[in-house]
Scaffold this active site. Structure first.
Site, PDB file in Angstrom:
ATOM      1  N   CYS A  57       0.849  -1.217   0.115  1.00  0.00           N
ATOM      2  CA  CYS A  57      -0.175  -0.036   0.073  1.00  0.00           C
ATOM      3  C   CYS A  57       0.911   1.213   0.004  1.00  0.00           C
ATOM      4  CB  CYS A  57      -0.760  -0.002   1.230  1.00  0.00           C
ATOM      5  SG  CYS A  57      -2.070  -1.286   1.337  1.00  0.00           S
ATOM      6  N   GLU A  59       0.770   3.824   2.115  1.00  0.00           N
ATOM      7  CA  GLU A  59       1.129   4.186   3.393  1.00  0.00           C
ATOM      8  C   GLU A  59       2.319   3.500   3.715  1.00  0.00           C
ATOM      9  OE1 GLU A  59      -3.690   4.131   3.459  1.00  0.00           O
ATOM     10  OE2 GLU A  59      -1.997   2.930   2.329  1.00  0.00           O
ATOM     11  N   CYS A  90      -5.983   0.321   5.011  1.00  0.00           N
ATOM     12  CA  CYS A  90      -6.433  -0.844   5.356  1.00  0.00           C
ATOM     13  C   CYS A  90      -5.987  -1.368   6.732  1.00  0.00           C
ATOM     14  CB  CYS A  90      -5.738  -1.896   4.279  1.00  0.00           C
ATOM     15  SG  CYS A  90      -3.922  -2.287   4.481  1.00  0.00           S
ATOM     16  N   CYS A  93      -2.313  -1.292   7.208  1.00  0.00           N
ATOM     17  CA  CYS A  93      -1.607  -0.189   7.455  1.00  0.00           C
ATOM     18  C   CYS A  93      -1.922   0.734   8.563  1.00  0.00           C
ATOM     19  CB  CYS A  93      -2.012   0.537   6.031  1.00  0.00           C
ATOM     20  SG  CYS A  93      -1.004   0.210   4.707  1.00  0.00           S
TER      21      CYS A  93
END
Length: 135
Positions: A57, A59, A90, A93
């Site tokens: 991701c 992040e 998510c 994260c």
């Protein structure tokens, strides 16, 4: 509370990172930027690979850049994605953010048009997993 100019720079960094996302499978581009205690901005994008779900991701990329720069603390976060729906971090994260940010750290979520909503890390992950500090 971070100054408006700093938030604008954080948002711009997330938008710019989103442009570099590698998302050939989902075509869903995400950018994130974190503000460190030193005031540095670390931005990242999502990276997909053919062996789904082994990508990562935006992040995660931003946090990796923060740590590789020698920093360990996040003061603010911006996540930017496409579409009308909010794209919050998510679960993985959220836990990564909780590792480097206080529960009251703001997480600004938006789209290319601007910030749409602000959460805190504690709101996104109210019962984060924590290890006891080792001496």
């Amino acid at each position: 509370m971070i100054p408006d100019a700093t938030l604008a720079a954080l948002f711009a960094a997330a938008v710019a990172a989103r442009e570099n996302a590698h998302a050939p499978y989902s075509r869903f581009h995400v950018g994130a930027a974190v503000l460190s205690e030193s005031g540095a901005i670390h931005a990242g994008c999502n990276v997909e690979v053919a062996s789904f779900p082994e990508g990562w991701c935006a992040e995660t990329t931003a946090i990796g850049k923060l740590v590789s720069a020698g920093e360990k603390s996040i003061r603010a976060v911006v996540v930017v994605a496409e579409g009308d729906r909010l794209t919050t971090p998510c679960g993985g994260c959220r836990q990564r953010l909780a590792e480097f940010a206080a529960p009251d750290t703001p997480v600004h979520v938006g789209g290319p048009d601007g910030i749409r909503r602000v959460f805190t890390v504690g709101e996104l992950l109210p019962a984060s997993f924590e290890l006891e500090e080792q001496p």
